[in-house]
Enzyme design. Structure first.
Site, PDB file in Angstrom:
ATOM      1  N   ASP A 183       0.878  -1.166   0.000  1.00  0.00           N
ATOM      2  CA  ASP A 183       0.000   0.000   0.000  1.00  0.00           C
ATOM      3  C   ASP A 183       0.918   1.219   0.000  1.00  0.00           C
ATOM      4  OD1 ASP A 183       0.914   0.195   2.592  1.00  0.00           O
ATOM      5  OD2 ASP A 183      -1.062   0.245   3.528  1.00  0.00           O
ATOM      6  N   CYS A 210       3.093  -3.337   3.956  1.00  0.00           N
ATOM      7  CA  CYS A 210       2.265  -2.190   4.351  1.00  0.00           C
ATOM      8  C   CYS A 210       2.944  -1.537   5.552  1.00  0.00           C
ATOM      9  CB  CYS A 210       0.809  -2.596   4.621  1.00  0.00           C
ATOM     10  SG  CYS A 210       0.517  -3.678   6.019  1.00  0.00           S
ATOM     11  N   GLY A 211       2.230  -0.721   6.325  1.00  0.00           N
ATOM     12  CA  GLY A 211       2.880  -0.056   7.444  1.00  0.00           C
ATOM     13  C   GLY A 211       3.442  -1.048   8.437  1.00  0.00           C
ATOM     14  N   THR A 212       2.607  -1.998   8.841  1.00  0.00           N
ATOM     15  CA  THR A 212       3.017  -3.012   9.819  1.00  0.00           C
ATOM     16  C   THR A 212       3.177  -4.400   9.211  1.00  0.00           C
ATOM     17  OG1 THR A 212       0.701  -3.468  10.265  1.00  0.00           O
ATOM     18  CG2 THR A 212       1.791  -1.850  11.703  1.00  0.00           C
ATOM     19  N   GLY A 213       2.482  -4.658   8.113  1.00  0.00           N
ATOM     20  CA  GLY A 213       2.384  -6.014   7.556  1.00  0.00           C
ATOM     21  C   GLY A 213       1.150  -6.744   8.071  1.00  0.00           C
ATOM     22  N   HIS A 260       8.309 -24.566   9.680  1.00  0.00           N
ATOM     23  CA  HIS A 260       7.209 -25.159  10.452  1.00  0.00           C
ATOM     24  C   HIS A 260       5.849 -25.002   9.786  1.00  0.00           C
ATOM     25  CE1 HIS A 260       9.337 -25.288  14.652  1.00  0.00           C
ATOM     26  NE2 HIS A 260      10.144 -25.616  13.665  1.00  0.00           N
ATOM     27  N   ARG A 294       7.210   0.478   7.785  1.00  0.00           N
ATOM     28  CA  ARG A 294       7.363   1.621   8.691  1.00  0.00           C
ATOM     29  C   ARG A 294       8.206   1.314   9.920  1.00  0.00           C
ATOM     30  NH1 ARG A 294       1.205   4.016   8.475  1.00  0.00           N
ATOM     31  NH2 ARG A 294       1.543   5.484   6.762  1.00  0.00           N
ATOM     32  N   ARG A 297       6.651 -33.889  11.328  1.00  0.00           N
ATOM     33  CA  ARG A 297       5.545 -33.643  12.264  1.00  0.00           C
ATOM     34  C   ARG A 297       4.733 -32.395  11.914  1.00  0.00           C
ATOM     35  NH1 ARG A 297      10.056 -31.446  14.556  1.00  0.00           N
ATOM     36  NH2 ARG A 297       9.853 -29.512  15.741  1.00  0.00           N
ATOM     37  N   HIS A 298       5.315 -31.513  11.086  1.00  0.00           N
ATOM     38  CA  HIS A 298       4.614 -30.274  10.732  1.00  0.00           C
ATOM     39  C   HIS A 298       3.582 -30.478   9.623  1.00  0.00           C
ATOM     40  CE1 HIS A 298       7.479 -28.204  13.235  1.00  0.00           C
ATOM     41  NE2 HIS A 298       8.477 -28.722  12.547  1.00  0.00           N
TER      42      HIS A 298
HETATM   43  C1  RB5 Z   1      -1.932   2.511   6.659  1.00  0.00           C
HETATM   44  O1  RB5 Z   1      -1.992   3.678   7.419  1.00  0.00           O
HETATM   45  C2  RB5 Z   1      -1.736   1.314   7.570  1.00  0.00           C
HETATM   46  O2  RB5 Z   1      -2.887   1.114   8.345  1.00  0.00           O
HETATM   47  C3  RB5 Z   1      -1.418   0.091   6.765  1.00  0.00           C
HETATM   48  O3  RB5 Z   1      -0.294   0.328   5.992  1.00  0.00           O
HETATM   49  C4  RB5 Z   1      -1.105  -1.185   7.538  1.00  0.00           C
HETATM   50  O4  RB5 Z   1      -0.145  -0.957   8.526  1.00  0.00           O
HETATM   51  C5  RB5 Z   1      -2.277  -1.927   8.054  1.00  0.00           C
HETATM   52  O5  RB5 Z   1      -2.144  -3.021   8.640  1.00  0.00           O
END
Ligand code: RB5
Length: 144
Positions: free
Chosen positions: A8, A65-68, A98, A109, A132-133
């Site tokens: 994104d 994305c920002g966090t994934g 696994h 970010r 086992r996985h």
């Molecule tokens: C965008 O602001 C942010 O919400 C998006 O990149 C992501 O981190 C969502 O999980």
């Protein structure tokens, strides 16, 4: 390896750099966008990449994305996908060993480009351990 990548706006800059990194390493990369860092909704880019993987057009997917986190939630809704949101190289190896993860989601970010490169190296070079996985992963996929 054949890969599909997307992001994104928050992951755009790293997506561009990581696509170049992967191509330089010899991988074939399909870029599902976006083409700029205008504000977008991450599910719109998670789904095309996840479908590339689920339909067998590519072996693995990469989403930033920002966090994934949102990318992982969206991608995992596509049948056939085992997405993992990863912030360390060790977990990147473990999600392959696994969980046979076929799609990785990254933070643009909160994780540096260099660390995400190390994460991708581990993700792409580690095999599923099987044993086992295997039955555990089959139970996950039976939920699709
Ligand atoms: C965008 O602001 C942010 O919400 C998006 O990149 C992501 O981190 C969502 O999980």
């Amino acid at each position: 390896m054949r890969l599909s990548i997307g992001s994104d706006h928050a992951g755009f800059e790293q997506k561009q750099a990581l696509a170049a990194y992967l191509r330089d390493a010899g991988h074939e990369v399909i870029d599902r966008g976006p083409d700029n860092d205008d504000r977008v909704d991450y599910p719109d880019f998670a789904v095309p990449v996840a479908r590339d993987v689920a339909e067998g057009a590519v072996e693995r997917g990469v989403l930033v994305c920002g966090t994934g986190i949102g990318m992982a939630m969206a991608a995992d809704k596509v049948p056939g996908i085992r997405a993992a949101n990863i912030i360390t190289p060790q977990f990147a190896a473990l999600c392959r060993e696994h969980n046979d993860a076929n799609l990785i989601t990254l933070s643009g970010r909160f994780v540096s480009l260099e660390e995400n490169e190390r994460i991708l190296d581990a993700f792409l070079s580690t095999d599923f351990a099987g044993g086992r996985h295997t039955g555990r992963v089959e139970k996950i996929m039976a939920l699709d």
